[in-house]
Design a protein around this motif. Structure first.
Motif, mmCIF file in Angstrom:
data_model
loop_
_atom_site.group_PDB
_atom_site.id
_atom_site.type_symbol
_atom_site.label_atom_id
_atom_site.label_comp_id
_atom_site.label_asym_id
_atom_site.label_seq_id
_atom_site.Cartn_x
_atom_site.Cartn_y
_atom_site.Cartn_z
ATOM 1 N N ASN A 142 -10.791 14.823 6.804
ATOM 2 C CA ASN A 142 -9.341 14.735 6.628
ATOM 3 C C ASN A 142 -8.769 13.540 7.366
ATOM 4 O O ASN A 142 -7.791 12.924 6.937
ATOM 5 C CB ASN A 142 -8.668 16.030 7.101
ATOM 6 C CG ASN A 142 -8.902 16.305 8.573
ATOM 7 O OD1 ASN A 142 -9.938 15.939 9.118
ATOM 8 N ND2 ASN A 142 -7.955 16.965 9.224
ATOM 9 N N GLN A 143 -9.374 13.182 8.505
ATOM 10 C CA GLN A 143 -8.895 12.020 9.259
ATOM 11 C C GLN A 143 -9.154 10.725 8.500
ATOM 12 O O GLN A 143 -8.305 9.830 8.465
ATOM 13 C CB GLN A 143 -9.584 11.977 10.625
ATOM 14 C CG GLN A 143 -9.233 13.140 11.525
ATOM 15 C CD GLN A 143 -10.126 13.186 12.749
ATOM 16 O OE1 GLN A 143 -11.354 13.070 12.645
ATOM 17 N NE2 GLN A 143 -9.529 13.335 13.915
ATOM 18 N N SER A 201 -11.291 8.134 -0.226
ATOM 19 C CA SER A 201 -12.015 7.971 1.032
ATOM 20 C C SER A 201 -13.312 8.738 0.859
ATOM 21 O O SER A 201 -13.333 9.766 0.190
ATOM 22 C CB SER A 201 -11.216 8.516 2.209
ATOM 23 O OG SER A 201 -10.954 9.890 2.037
ATOM 24 N N GLN A 233 -3.625 6.492 13.736
ATOM 25 C CA GLN A 233 -4.770 7.267 13.256
ATOM 26 C C GLN A 233 -5.997 6.859 14.081
ATOM 27 O O GLN A 233 -6.900 6.175 13.600
ATOM 28 C CB GLN A 233 -5.023 7.003 11.765
ATOM 29 C CG GLN A 233 -3.892 7.387 10.846
ATOM 30 C CD GLN A 233 -3.775 8.892 10.674
ATOM 31 O OE1 GLN A 233 -4.731 9.624 10.884
ATOM 32 N NE2 GLN A 233 -2.596 9.357 10.289
ATOM 33 N N SER A 284 -9.404 10.400 5.278
ATOM 34 C CA SER A 284 -8.476 10.372 4.147
ATOM 35 C C SER A 284 -7.106 9.860 4.569
ATOM 36 O O SER A 284 -6.507 9.008 3.910
ATOM 37 C CB SER A 284 -8.343 11.776 3.537
ATOM 38 O OG SER A 284 -9.578 12.238 3.052
ATOM 39 N N GLN A 285 -6.611 10.382 5.682
ATOM 40 C CA GLN A 285 -5.303 9.972 6.175
ATOM 41 C C GLN A 285 -5.304 8.508 6.600
ATOM 42 O O GLN A 285 -4.365 7.762 6.311
ATOM 43 C CB GLN A 285 -4.889 10.866 7.343
ATOM 44 C CG GLN A 285 -4.631 12.309 6.955
ATOM 45 C CD GLN A 285 -4.516 13.238 8.153
ATOM 46 O OE1 GLN A 285 -4.500 12.797 9.300
ATOM 47 N NE2 GLN A 285 -4.458 14.528 7.891
ATOM 48 N N ALA A 321 -5.465 6.108 3.499
ATOM 49 C CA ALA A 321 -4.169 6.062 2.822
ATOM 50 C C ALA A 321 -3.173 5.233 3.619
ATOM 51 O O ALA A 321 -2.398 4.445 3.051
ATOM 52 C CB ALA A 321 -3.638 7.479 2.618
ATOM 53 N N ALA A 322 -3.200 5.383 4.947
ATOM 54 C CA ALA A 322 -2.280 4.623 5.798
ATOM 55 C C ALA A 322 -2.590 3.132 5.760
ATOM 56 O O ALA A 322 -1.677 2.293 5.721
ATOM 57 C CB ALA A 322 -2.356 5.145 7.234
#
Length: 225
Positions: A132-133, A48, A117, A135-136, A139-140
């Protein structure tokens, strides 16, 4: 010279090169529409890139903030983009971004809600996600794409496009983790989503030489576009 010692061949509707912010949502959008998808990603994971700070006039943003940007405001923002780049940006690409950003970000917002998210919206009517959001979320979204049938070939950088006799791109060749070559054929098209070249000194010098004096803005640092 064309690579011919292909160890494995896979057939898909769509082949995506790169599993970053652009590649992941390309793969997901294609699987949403029933396509089979193969993704070549040189890293061992989904990337990301930085902070997602973007959309205005996406329906969800307008509904949450009550703010809708006028045509005059958007024209002024375009002018500011051009001034900040000393008029070095391509006007057609700039217009393309502004023409499509609301629809594209609404898609992103709704898919984010589906994987728990959610985006945040600031007082100016802009959607915001921090590092960080993002990235999460990415990935999701990749997990959803995989559940819908997308195949991610991690640790497999694309090294060559496959071109037929008429000059059309019909696939891509990746170098597998064991050093062998895998060819992904694309029935409908190949999407190159390998941006973030802020981490690639050669590409930066070629396409954006004024930025070579700055620190790598790509994230993570092994993301060399």
């Amino acid at each position: 010279a064309p690579i011919t010692n292909i160890a494995k061949t896979k057939d898909y509707d769509v082949v995506v090169i790169g599993a970053g912010a652009a590649g992941v949502i390309t793969a997901l959008a294609a699987t949403d529409n029933g396509a089979t998808v193969g993704v070549l990603q040189k890293a061992s994971r989904v990337y990301s890139h930085g902070i997602l700070f973007g959309s205005f006039n996406a329906p969800s943003v307008v509904a949450a903030t009550g703010i809708s940007w006028s045509d005059e405001q958007i024209v002024e923002l375009k002018r500011e983009f051009q001034q900040l780049t000393n008029y070095a940006c391509q006007t057609d690409l700039l217009n393309k971004y502004f023409d499509n950003v609301a629809e594209a970000m609404e898609w992103h917002i709704q898919h984010g809600i589906a994987v728990n998210q959610p985006h945040m919206f600031n007082k100016n009517g802009v959607s915001v996600m921090w590092l960080n959001q993002v990235s999460q979320l990415n990935a999701a979204l990749a997990e959803v794409a995989q559940k819908q049938g997308a195949t991610f070939h991690f640790g497999t950088p694309a090294v060559q496009l496959v071109i037929n006799s008429s000059g059309a791109v019909t696939g891509a060749i990746g170098k597998d983790t064991d050093g062998s070559y895998i060819q992904l054929n694309a029935k409908k098209g190949v999407v190159i989503a390998t941006g973030a070249y802020g981490g690639n000194k050669e590409l930066l010098a070629r396409w954006c030489p004024d930025a070579t004096i700055f620190k790598n803005g790509a994230y993570p640092e092994d993301n060399t576009g």
